[in-house]
Scaffold this motif. Structure first.
Motif, PDB file in Angstrom:
ATOM      1  N   HIS A 103       0.838  -1.200   0.000  1.00  0.00           N
ATOM      2  CA  HIS A 103       0.000   0.000   0.000  1.00  0.00           C
ATOM      3  C   HIS A 103       0.876   1.255   0.000  1.00  0.00           C
ATOM      4  CE1 HIS A 103      -3.937   1.935   1.728  1.00  0.00           C
ATOM      5  NE2 HIS A 103      -3.548   2.481   0.596  1.00  0.00           N
ATOM      6  N   GLY A 104       1.967   1.215   0.765  1.00  0.00           N
ATOM      7  CA  GLY A 104       2.867   2.349   0.801  1.00  0.00           C
ATOM      8  C   GLY A 104       3.529   2.617  -0.534  1.00  0.00           C
ATOM      9  N   ALA A 105       3.895   1.549  -1.255  1.00  0.00           N
ATOM     10  CA  ALA A 105       4.513   1.732  -2.572  1.00  0.00           C
ATOM     11  C   ALA A 105       3.544   2.366  -3.558  1.00  0.00           C
ATOM     12  CB  ALA A 105       4.991   0.385  -3.107  1.00  0.00           C
ATOM     13  N   LEU A 106       2.245   2.171  -3.341  1.00  0.00           N
ATOM     14  CA  LEU A 106       1.239   2.705  -4.262  1.00  0.00           C
ATOM     15  C   LEU A 106       0.712   4.073  -3.842  1.00  0.00           C
ATOM     16  CD1 LEU A 106      -0.830  -0.568  -4.794  1.00  0.00           C
ATOM     17  CD2 LEU A 106       0.978   0.349  -6.247  1.00  0.00           C
ATOM     18  N   SER A 107       1.081   4.538  -2.661  1.00  0.00           N
ATOM     19  CA  SER A 107       0.546   5.818  -2.187  1.00  0.00           C
ATOM     20  C   SER A 107       1.617   6.685  -1.538  1.00  0.00           C
ATOM     21  CB  SER A 107      -0.614   5.572  -1.217  1.00  0.00           C
ATOM     22  OG  SER A 107      -0.213   4.699  -0.167  1.00  0.00           O
ATOM     23  N   LEU A 108       2.317   6.172  -0.538  1.00  0.00           N
ATOM     24  CA  LEU A 108       3.314   6.987   0.150  1.00  0.00           C
ATOM     25  C   LEU A 108       4.485   7.347  -0.756  1.00  0.00           C
ATOM     26  CD1 LEU A 108       3.454   5.253   3.658  1.00  0.00           C
ATOM     27  CD2 LEU A 108       2.005   7.134   2.886  1.00  0.00           C
ATOM     28  N   LEU A 109       4.937   6.404  -1.567  1.00  0.00           N
ATOM     29  CA  LEU A 109       6.053   6.695  -2.472  1.00  0.00           C
ATOM     30  C   LEU A 109       5.703   7.788  -3.473  1.00  0.00           C
ATOM     31  CD1 LEU A 109       8.882   6.135  -3.528  1.00  0.00           C
ATOM     32  CD2 LEU A 109       7.942   4.216  -4.853  1.00  0.00           C
ATOM     33  N   PRO A 110       4.558   7.712  -4.174  1.00  0.00           N
ATOM     34  CA  PRO A 110       4.240   8.823  -5.088  1.00  0.00           C
ATOM     35  C   PRO A 110       3.984  10.142  -4.355  1.00  0.00           C
ATOM     36  CG  PRO A 110       2.447   7.221  -5.041  1.00  0.00           C
ATOM     37  CD  PRO A 110       3.613   6.592  -4.355  1.00  0.00           C
ATOM     38  N   LEU A 111       3.448  10.108  -3.134  1.00  0.00           N
ATOM     39  CA  LEU A 111       3.293  11.333  -2.356  1.00  0.00           C
ATOM     40  C   LEU A 111       4.649  11.975  -2.087  1.00  0.00           C
ATOM     41  CD1 LEU A 111       0.567  10.416   0.290  1.00  0.00           C
ATOM     42  CD2 LEU A 111       0.507  12.422  -1.195  1.00  0.00           C
TER      43      LEU A 111
END
Length: 482
Positions: A103-111
């Motif tokens: 989930h982090g790779a799909l949201s936190l990384l692009p943020l």
């Protein structure tokens, strides 16, 4: 409050709002390529906006933190290892990496990447960022690496699942909608008019699409094979209910069977259930026998409580016999099942392949089980990542609720031809219970088949004898399946 601090605070509201929306929309994280790409795109745009508004590199921290806190608040009502507090164990690390980590790779990384570029654009527009050339280029290089990683993640999740076509036959990945939830199915068959076979995977939240494709492709010559992903499994990821129940699982199975009957014009379908899937499978056949031409239960459950207690005793004895005193002492102190959650079951599950090992020479599938079967195009990269957290969540939320089941008392008669299959090396306690139940079971036809050289996953370990059995099931029930 200083002006820089005020600017950093401007990076908080938008990511927080997006986190609340994402926590409501995909509470366990995106499960398919469409939602995953939307998550990446929106997160990148929100990060750019937050960085531009703040004009501060601190937005790279503030935006992801605000999003993460909002997501956790939005899904605080949910339960399950993938959304609960982290657990320090082997299963705990797996579910942390493949749950929150994905989930982090799909949201936190692009943020983070978006915030870095947004802040950089704003600061350059304002006349520079005040850093020396070395730090400036080092920062740009680090952000460039993160952007490259994000590009790879985006490409990885964008590749869709597919299944090889069958000339003149049927080959498709599809869904069945029931109670407002989408359940995933793989349907394949050489002859579209052949009898319909519905395959129910083992554990709650389980998927065996990879295993069926790798080992049981020959079934497609005799049946139209529909392999179902149970709620919470990779292709039914978003269908996982907040509080799964056995009645809900049975209702899902019945809905899938009725869908297949309507779509393919069948009066009845054959039902093949494996391991934990035999629980809803058996109850569906008992409650709705008019839907089914036959029932094939592989590794049939009879009483989870008694089987697990026997397995616990055998595992403790094996651990002492083989010099694993720490494991034996820990399991003895814990006592036999039933337990409240999957963490307590973890020693039993992780040590089963070694405690009940056997010579797998000639077996198509090794001790790795379902994990060995991930390399099929029917799974996307994201679905492969969700295979284990789906199983862990499903087991944790449903398995402890099934401990009162005892089919020796609850299912003494079935009104369809019944075939029960075990491997020669099945866990002994399970075989003893099966023998007791089988002796009293009444059915129009019943047979217990033991496959030599196989264990609990006998249908995948020795597919040749299993496919031979299924062709015989088809022939012996020809007048039932129309």
């Amino acid at each position: 409050m200083t002006r820089p601090a005020v600017r950093v605070l401007l990076a908080v509201p938008l990511p927080a709002l997006w986190g609340l929306v994402a926590g409501w929309w995909t509470p366990r994280g995106p499960g398919a390529e469409g939602p995953a790409l939307v998550s990446i795109g929106v997160s990148l745009a929100v990060g750019l906006a937050a960085g531009w508004l703040s004009r501060s590199r601190w937005a790279m921290v503030a935006a992801p933190v605000a999003y993460a806190v909002a997501v956790e608040l939005a899904r605080i009502r949910l339960r399950g290892p993938s959304v609960d507090r982290p657990h320090l164990s082997g299963f705990g690390v797996v579910v942390l990496l493949t749950g929150r980590g994905v989930h982090g790779a799909l949201s936190l990384l692009p943020l983070l990447v978006g915030a870095a570029y947004g802040a950089g654009i704003a600061r350059r527009s304002a006349g520079g960022d005040g850093r020396g050339p070395v730090l400036r280029w080092a920062g740009r290089g680090a952000v460039g690496v993160l952007a490259a990683v994000l590009a790879l993640v985006t490409v990885g999740v964008a590749v869709p699942a597919r299944t090889d076509p069958i000339p003149g036959g049927i080959a498709e990945l599809t869904t069945v909608t029931t109670a407002g939830r989408d359940l995933g199915l793989l349907i394949r068959g050489v002859e579209p008019a052949a009898p319909m076979l519905l395959v129910v995977p083992g554990p709650p939240g389980g998927s065996e699409i990879g295993s069926v494709r790798r080992h049981l492709a020959d079934l497609e010559r005799h049946f139209v094979v529909a392999t179902w992903d149970r709620a919470g499994a990779p292709k039914s990821w978003s269908a996982f209910p907040p509080a799964p129940t056995l009645d809900g699982e049975v209702a899902d199975l019945v809905a899938v069977a009725e869908h297949l009957r309507r779509r393919f014009g069948r009066d009845r379908v054959h039902l093949l259930a494996h391991s934990g899937g035999t629980i809803p499978g058996l109850l569906a056949v008992q409650r709705r026998p008019e839907l089914f031409a036959s029932y094939v239960g592989v590794g049939q459950v009879v009483s989870l409580r008694e089987a697990d207690a026997s397995q616990h005793a055998d595992t403790v004895a094996w651990a002492r016999r083989t010099g694993r005193a720490d494991l034996a002492d820990r399991m003895s102190a814990q006592g036999p099942p039933p337990y409240r959650d999957i963490w307590a079951y973890e020693p039993l599950l992780t040590n089963e392949p070694a405690a009940f090992d056997f010579d797998r020479s000639g077996n198509n599938e090794g001790a790795g089980g379902v994990v060995e079967n991930l390399g099929v195009p029917e799974y996307t990269l994201l679905e492969k990542a969700h295979l284990l957290p789906g199983f862990i969540d499903g087991w944790d939320r449903l398995y402890p609720r099934l401990q009162g089941l005892d089919f020796r008392a609850e299912v003494r008669r079935l009104d369809v031809p019944t075939y029960l299959v075990d491997g020669e090396h099945e866990v002994p306690g399970r075989l003893r219970l099966l023998d007791q139940w089988y002796a009293q079971l009444q059915a129009p036809r019943k047979e217990h088949v033991v496959i030599p050289g196989a264990g609990h996953r006998s249908l995948f370990q020795r597919p040749g004898p299993f496919v031979e059995l299924m062709t015989r099931v088809r022939a012996e029930t020809e007048g039932v399946a129309r």
